[in-house]
Write an enzyme that holds these catalytic residues in place. Sequence first.
Site, PDB file in Angstrom:
ATOM      1  NE  ARG A  53       9.924  39.811  -6.550  1.00 17.80           N
ATOM      2  CZ  ARG A  53      11.329  39.519  -6.466  1.00 17.80           C
ATOM      3  NH1 ARG A  53      11.911  39.152  -7.409  1.00 17.80           N
ATOM      4  NH2 ARG A  53      11.643  39.539  -5.413  1.00 17.80           N
TER       5      ARG A  53
ATOM      6  CG  ASP B  54      20.612  42.204  -2.967  1.00 19.95           C
ATOM      7  OD1 ASP B  54      20.785  41.064  -3.480  1.00 19.95           O
ATOM      8  OD2 ASP B  54      19.967  42.410  -1.978  1.00 19.95           O
TER       9      ASP B  54
ATOM     10  CB  CYS C 288      15.189  36.545  -7.572  1.00 18.19           C
ATOM     11  SG  CYS C 288      14.627  38.040  -8.124  1.00 18.19           S
TER      12      CYS C 288
ATOM     13  CE  LYS D 245      13.897  43.133  -2.445  1.00 19.20           C
ATOM     14  NZ  LYS D 245      13.596  41.965  -2.070  1.00 19.20           N
ATOM     15  CG  ASN D 246      16.142  42.878   1.267  1.00 15.68           C
ATOM     16  OD1 ASN D 246      15.267  42.427   0.461  1.00 15.68           O
ATOM     17  ND2 ASN D 246      17.376  42.909   0.619  1.00 15.68           N
TER      18      ASN D 246
ATOM     19  NE  ARG E 270      17.470  33.455  -2.803  1.00 17.58           N
ATOM     20  CZ  ARG E 270      16.745  34.432  -3.050  1.00 17.58           C
ATOM     21  NH1 ARG E 270      17.287  35.551  -2.444  1.00 17.58           N
ATOM     22  NH2 ARG E 270      16.023  34.774  -3.777  1.00 17.58           N
ATOM     23  N   PRO E 271      19.029  27.439   0.767  1.00 11.50           N
ATOM     24  CG  PRO E 271      20.571  25.997   1.403  1.00 11.50           C
ATOM     25  CD  PRO E 271      20.349  27.205   0.415  1.00 11.50           C
ATOM     26  CG  MET E 272      13.886  26.970   3.513  1.00 13.00           C
ATOM     27  SD  MET E 272      13.660  28.539   4.407  1.00 13.00           S
ATOM     28  CE  MET E 272      12.609  28.386   5.538  1.00 13.00           C
ATOM     29  CG  ASP E 273      20.880  23.986   5.231  1.00  9.78           C
ATOM     30  OD1 ASP E 273      20.485  25.470   4.849  1.00  9.78           O
ATOM     31  OD2 ASP E 273      21.803  23.727   5.363  1.00  9.78           O
ATOM     32  CG  LEU E 274      22.222  27.747   7.792  1.00 15.83           C
ATOM     33  CD1 LEU E 274      23.177  28.941   7.264  1.00 15.83           C
ATOM     34  CD2 LEU E 274      22.987  26.871   8.764  1.00 15.83           C
TER      35      LEU E 274
ATOM     36  CB  VAL F  60      26.153  35.883  -1.997  1.00 15.03           C
ATOM     37  CG1 VAL F  60      25.148  35.882  -1.089  1.00 15.03           C
ATOM     38  CG2 VAL F  60      27.346  36.729  -1.052  1.00 15.03           C
TER      39      VAL F  60
END
Length: 419
Positions: A400, A308, A120, A23-24, A125-129, A330
């Site tokens: 999903r 996961d 989920c 999936k990933n 899960r921030p977008m800063d990086l 995580v």
Amino acid sequence: MKDCLIIEGGHPLNGRVRVSGAKNAGLVLLVASTLADGETILDNMPRIRDVEVMVQILNELGVNARWNEDGSLSICPPPAGSMKVKTSYELSKKLRASNLLLGALLGREREAVISLPGGCDIGSRPMDLHIKGIQALGAEVDIEHGFIYARSKTPSGARVYLDFPSVGATENIMMMASRTPGQSVIENAAKEPEIVDLANFLNSMGARIRGAGTDLIKVEGVPELKACRYAIIPDRIEAGTYMVGAAISGGDVQVENVIPTHLHPIVAKLQETGAIVEETDQGVRVRAGRQVLPVDIKTLPYPGFPTDMQSQMMALLSLAEGSSVIVENVFENRFQIVDELKRMGASIQVEGHTAVVRGVKTLFGARVKATDLRAGAGLILGALAARGETTIENAIHIFRGYENIEEKLIQLGARVKTK
């Protein structure tokens, strides 16, 4: 739409099961296909809800993404300069991986307007990086009204250090850098197999990427990429789920279409629990041990134990002869499965990022709810071992990420139905 799984416990899983494409990996390769000119064909793509949503997002942007009769997926982007650059809120809220279009659109169109994504609810899960990386490569970024606005008029290669080895940030930077003049270096990069698959895919289209799978990735930007045909790696988390399924149900399962090295962290922990695991010519065979032994687990970025697989192992350890400790390093909301397993009779206490799992003799069928994709998988495993019938609501989370899961479980001898 069917949204409940009903499982009658007490039936061991036995036989063979073939693992679908990852999936990933599939999601990021689908997005990366838009960086190339011409028609890319992806084989071994899982036909799951998340992939279907990504196909819809790409088609909204003007890409011709469609399934072929042989099960492959074709992706043909419009001519350079004519692809839409803004993703819709309605579709993006369904799929965390929609944020991967940030790097791909900047690489191709030099502009991106990305709705802050959903998926989920397993923690922030921030977008800063991601943003730090594209800014280093020359992008100007604003965040307004739930959208990330990014433009890169004169992008150039740069050195980026990631404070955490984020898979998504590594992928976004790799995709943008592949079409950005000069050399880009990603330090403390994620090492997951999906990163290696993305690098191999981009290189097969003409990119120049070295070091994927290590914490230092070097990308020499190229002016164009050419479409290709490529097969996605197998899904190591799906494989791990069926492996635990054999152990928790008292079964014997041959898991096929796997890359054994990707499974080493899972194999090691399963063996500690007393399961018998062996590599075969066809894949990996797992047989249940006489009893489930307690083990301690800490989730870590690859090659550590994958977050996961934490919920699935928690289900197994809830039946261990003794106490186990699970530390989640995580995602902070990855213990949402706990209350649902407790409804089935599990004895689990959570304090912060740590769960203490005291094994019980039996789980009992109950009405439970899948709070996220992997929690749903863990509840399926608990239900296989439970006494009586379990109804799992919100099963859409499971669909999903697991292709044909009902059919595969039935093929292994489970008693499963949807409604």
